[in-house]
Structures are given as C-alpha cells and as structure tokens.
Motif scaffolding. Sequence first.
Motif, PDB file in Angstrom:
ATOM      1  N   PRO A  36       0.824  -1.199   0.000  1.00 53.38           N
ATOM      2  CA  PRO A  36       0.000   0.000   0.000  1.00 53.38           C
ATOM      3  C   PRO A  36       0.865   1.259   0.000  1.00 53.38           C
ATOM      4  CG  PRO A  36      -0.635  -1.488   1.790  1.00 53.38           C
ATOM      5  CD  PRO A  36       0.589  -2.046   1.150  1.00 53.38           C
ATOM      6  N   ALA A  37       0.310   2.357  -0.478  1.00 55.14           N
ATOM      7  CA  ALA A  37       1.044   3.621  -0.566  1.00 55.14           C
ATOM      8  C   ALA A  37       1.437   4.156   0.802  1.00 55.14           C
ATOM      9  CB  ALA A  37       0.199   4.657  -1.309  1.00 55.14           C
ATOM     10  N   THR A  38       0.808   3.707   1.871  1.00 52.77           N
ATOM     11  CA  THR A  38       1.108   4.218   3.207  1.00 52.77           C
ATOM     12  C   THR A  38       2.050   3.301   3.961  1.00 52.77           C
ATOM     13  OG1 THR A  38      -0.865   3.155   4.069  1.00 52.77           O
ATOM     14  CG2 THR A  38      -1.081   5.462   3.400  1.00 52.77           C
ATOM     15  N   SER A  39       2.913   2.609   3.250  1.00 54.83           N
ATOM     16  CA  SER A  39       3.873   1.704   3.882  1.00 54.83           C
ATOM     17  C   SER A  39       4.718   2.437   4.898  1.00 54.83           C
ATOM     18  CB  SER A  39       4.772   1.102   2.800  1.00 54.83           C
ATOM     19  OG  SER A  39       5.802   0.355   3.378  1.00 54.83           O
ATOM     20  N   PRO A  40       4.864   1.880   6.114  1.00 54.24           N
ATOM     21  CA  PRO A  40       5.630   2.572   7.139  1.00 54.24           C
ATOM     22  C   PRO A  40       7.113   2.691   6.830  1.00 54.24           C
ATOM     23  CG  PRO A  40       4.990   0.396   7.888  1.00 54.24           C
ATOM     24  CD  PRO A  40       4.309   0.637   6.577  1.00 54.24           C
ATOM     25  N   SER A  41       7.631   1.947   5.870  1.00 48.06           N
ATOM     26  CA  SER A  41       9.047   2.033   5.565  1.00 48.06           C
ATOM     27  C   SER A  41       9.348   3.138   4.561  1.00 48.06           C
ATOM     28  CB  SER A  41       9.551   0.687   5.023  1.00 48.06           C
ATOM     29  OG  SER A  41       8.877   0.376   3.834  1.00 48.06           O
ATOM     30  N   SER A  42       8.343   3.820   4.082  1.00 44.81           N
ATOM     31  CA  SER A  42       8.551   4.879   3.111  1.00 44.81           C
ATOM     32  C   SER A  42       9.208   6.094   3.737  1.00 44.81           C
ATOM     33  CB  SER A  42       7.197   5.287   2.508  1.00 44.81           C
ATOM     34  OG  SER A  42       7.359   6.417   1.696  1.00 44.81           O
ATOM     35  N   ALA A  43      10.241   6.632   3.067  1.00 38.38           N
ATOM     36  CA  ALA A  43      10.918   7.821   3.559  1.00 38.38           C
ATOM     37  C   ALA A  43      10.524   9.039   2.741  1.00 38.38           C
ATOM     38  CB  ALA A  43      12.431   7.629   3.518  1.00 38.38           C
ATOM     39  N   ALA A  44       9.537   8.905   1.878  1.00 42.18           N
ATOM     40  CA  ALA A  44       9.088  10.016   1.053  1.00 42.18           C
ATOM     41  C   ALA A  44       8.371  11.053   1.906  1.00 42.18           C
ATOM     42  CB  ALA A  44       8.141   9.499  -0.032  1.00 42.18           C
ATOM     43  N   VAL A  55       7.457   3.529  13.082  1.00 38.79           N
ATOM     44  CA  VAL A  55       7.157   2.294  13.793  1.00 38.79           C
ATOM     45  C   VAL A  55       8.410   1.901  14.577  1.00 38.79           C
ATOM     46  CG1 VAL A  55       6.566  -0.149  13.570  1.00 38.79           C
ATOM     47  CG2 VAL A  55       5.487   1.532  12.086  1.00 38.79           C
ATOM     48  N   ILE A  56       8.227   1.610  15.851  1.00 39.34           N
ATOM     49  CA  ILE A  56       9.315   1.121  16.696  1.00 39.34           C
ATOM     50  C   ILE A  56       9.122  -0.373  16.848  1.00 39.34           C
ATOM     51  CG2 ILE A  56      10.417   1.233  18.946  1.00 39.34           C
ATOM     52  CD1 ILE A  56       9.197   4.091  19.217  1.00 39.34           C
ATOM     53  N   GLU A  57      10.132  -1.124  16.391  1.00 42.22           N
ATOM     54  CA  GLU A  57      10.058  -2.574  16.476  1.00 42.22           C
ATOM     55  C   GLU A  57      11.481  -3.125  16.544  1.00 42.22           C
ATOM     56  OE1 GLU A  57       7.282  -6.003  14.571  1.00 42.22           O
ATOM     57  OE2 GLU A  57       7.960  -4.454  13.205  1.00 42.22           O
ATOM     58  N   ASN A  58      11.699  -4.068  17.444  1.00 41.09           N
ATOM     59  CA  ASN A  58      13.021  -4.657  17.645  1.00 41.09           C
ATOM     60  C   ASN A  58      14.071  -3.589  17.963  1.00 41.09           C
ATOM     61  OD1 ASN A  58      12.077  -7.310  17.150  1.00 41.09           O
ATOM     62  ND2 ASN A  58      12.228  -6.940  14.952  1.00 41.09           N
ATOM     63  N   PHE A  59      13.676  -2.607  18.756  1.00 39.81           N
ATOM     64  CA  PHE A  59      14.553  -1.539  19.216  1.00 39.81           C
ATOM     65  C   PHE A  59      15.156  -0.732  18.063  1.00 39.81           C
ATOM     66  CE2 PHE A  59      13.982  -4.237  22.796  1.00 39.81           C
ATOM     67  CZ  PHE A  59      14.054  -3.414  23.904  1.00 39.81           C
ATOM     68  N   ASP A  80       7.184  -2.847  20.265  1.00 41.41           N
ATOM     69  CA  ASP A  80       7.974  -3.580  21.262  1.00 41.41           C
ATOM     70  C   ASP A  80       7.189  -3.668  22.562  1.00 41.41           C
ATOM     71  OD1 ASP A  80      10.146  -3.972  19.591  1.00 41.41           O
ATOM     72  OD2 ASP A  80      11.260  -2.243  20.336  1.00 41.41           O
ATOM     73  N   SER A  81       7.625  -4.554  23.453  1.00 36.26           N
ATOM     74  CA  SER A  81       7.000  -4.637  24.769  1.00 36.26           C
ATOM     75  C   SER A  81       7.617  -3.620  25.735  1.00 36.26           C
ATOM     76  CB  SER A  81       7.109  -6.052  25.337  1.00 36.26           C
ATOM     77  OG  SER A  81       8.462  -6.438  25.431  1.00 36.26           O
ATOM     78  N   SER A  82       8.793  -3.106  25.393  1.00 34.88           N
ATOM     79  CA  SER A  82       9.479  -2.102  26.221  1.00 34.88           C
ATOM     80  C   SER A  82       9.009  -0.697  25.868  1.00 34.88           C
ATOM     81  CB  SER A  82      10.988  -2.165  25.981  1.00 34.88           C
ATOM     82  OG  SER A  82      11.497  -3.406  26.368  1.00 34.88           O
ATOM     83  N   PRO A  83       9.033   0.219  26.836  1.00 32.64           N
ATOM     84  CA  PRO A  83       8.700   1.612  26.524  1.00 32.64           C
ATOM     85  C   PRO A  83       9.836   2.275  25.746  1.00 32.64           C
ATOM     86  CG  PRO A  83       9.346   1.414  28.815  1.00 32.64           C
ATOM     87  CD  PRO A  83       9.315   0.021  28.252  1.00 32.64           C
ATOM     88  N   HIS A  84       9.491   3.275  24.942  1.00 34.27           N
ATOM     89  CA  HIS A  84      10.464   4.038  24.154  1.00 34.27           C
ATOM     90  C   HIS A  84      10.027   5.498  24.106  1.00 34.27           C
ATOM     91  CE1 HIS A  84      12.555   0.478  22.646  1.00 34.27           C
ATOM     92  NE2 HIS A  84      11.380  -0.058  22.311  1.00 34.27           N
ATOM     93  N   GLY A 103       3.201  -1.447  22.831  1.00 32.88           N
ATOM     94  CA  GLY A 103       1.903  -1.641  22.190  1.00 32.88           C
ATOM     95  C   GLY A 103       1.094  -0.369  21.995  1.00 32.88           C
ATOM     96  N   ALA A 104       1.601   0.768  22.470  1.00 28.80           N
ATOM     97  CA  ALA A 104       0.842   2.028  22.386  1.00 28.80           C
ATOM     98  C   ALA A 104       1.182   2.809  21.114  1.00 28.80           C
ATOM     99  CB  ALA A 104       1.124   2.888  23.610  1.00 28.80           C
TER     100      ALA A 104
END
Length: 134
Positions: A36-44, A55-59, A80-84, A103-104
Amino acid sequence: MSLTHPHRGRASLAVGGVFALLALAGCSNGGNGTAPATSPSSAAPSDGPGTARIVIENFTFSPADLQVRPGAKITVVNRDSSPHTVTATGDKTTFDTGNITGGATVAFTAPSTTGGYSYICTIHPNMKGTLTVR
C-alpha cells in the motif's frame, strides 16, 4: 438436486464459497502485488495530515530517516513490549513524545521550521533517527 445424492447440492455450494473467498483475497491490495502507498518504511515526504508514521520494532525506528512537511502530524507506533521515546536531540529539542508504553500509539507535530532534526530514544540511546522537515 437428486434424491439419490442428497449431499451433491451442499458440496457445490461449499466449492463455490471457497472460490468466492479466494477471489476476495486476491483483491485485497488491488491484485497487483505491491505494498500500500502508506507503507511505514517509506521515507518520502508526507503529502497530507496523518500519513507520516514511525514504527518502533526490535529496538529500531522505521523508517530511520523520515521526511515530512512543516507541521505534519506524525504517528508513532511502539510494537515492542518495552517503553520508548522519540526525543529530538541537540540544539533543536523541539519534540519529545515522552514514554510510549509497549503496544501504544502516540502522535506529535513536526516542527514548523525546515531542517534536519536528529532524535533518539532517551531510554535506549542507541536507537537513533532523523526527521527532515522540508
């Protein structure tokens, strides 16, 4: 339907239902196999409100380098399960999400001044990213 084969009608319905579900599944992303056009990996650059996301995932922050327009709304999802945190560093300490529990999802507004803004997670300083406002 024949009296000698009472299950033949039900089998036809079941097979038809399977084909209908397969057809719907093939249409779920337009059928072209692209993300989809709203992919979180997009840097545009973000074209409109609510479209920029970190997105925060795997630190790690994804994308690590995000480009947005001045004043854009940026959503941060902590998988992640840890806060950031997402906290601007250096002289341009213009944004800080505070603690984002595991999860927030939170949102913040990008600075109105163009430029590059480095940020970190203050809990895990090895997590780094850059927000470019242009």
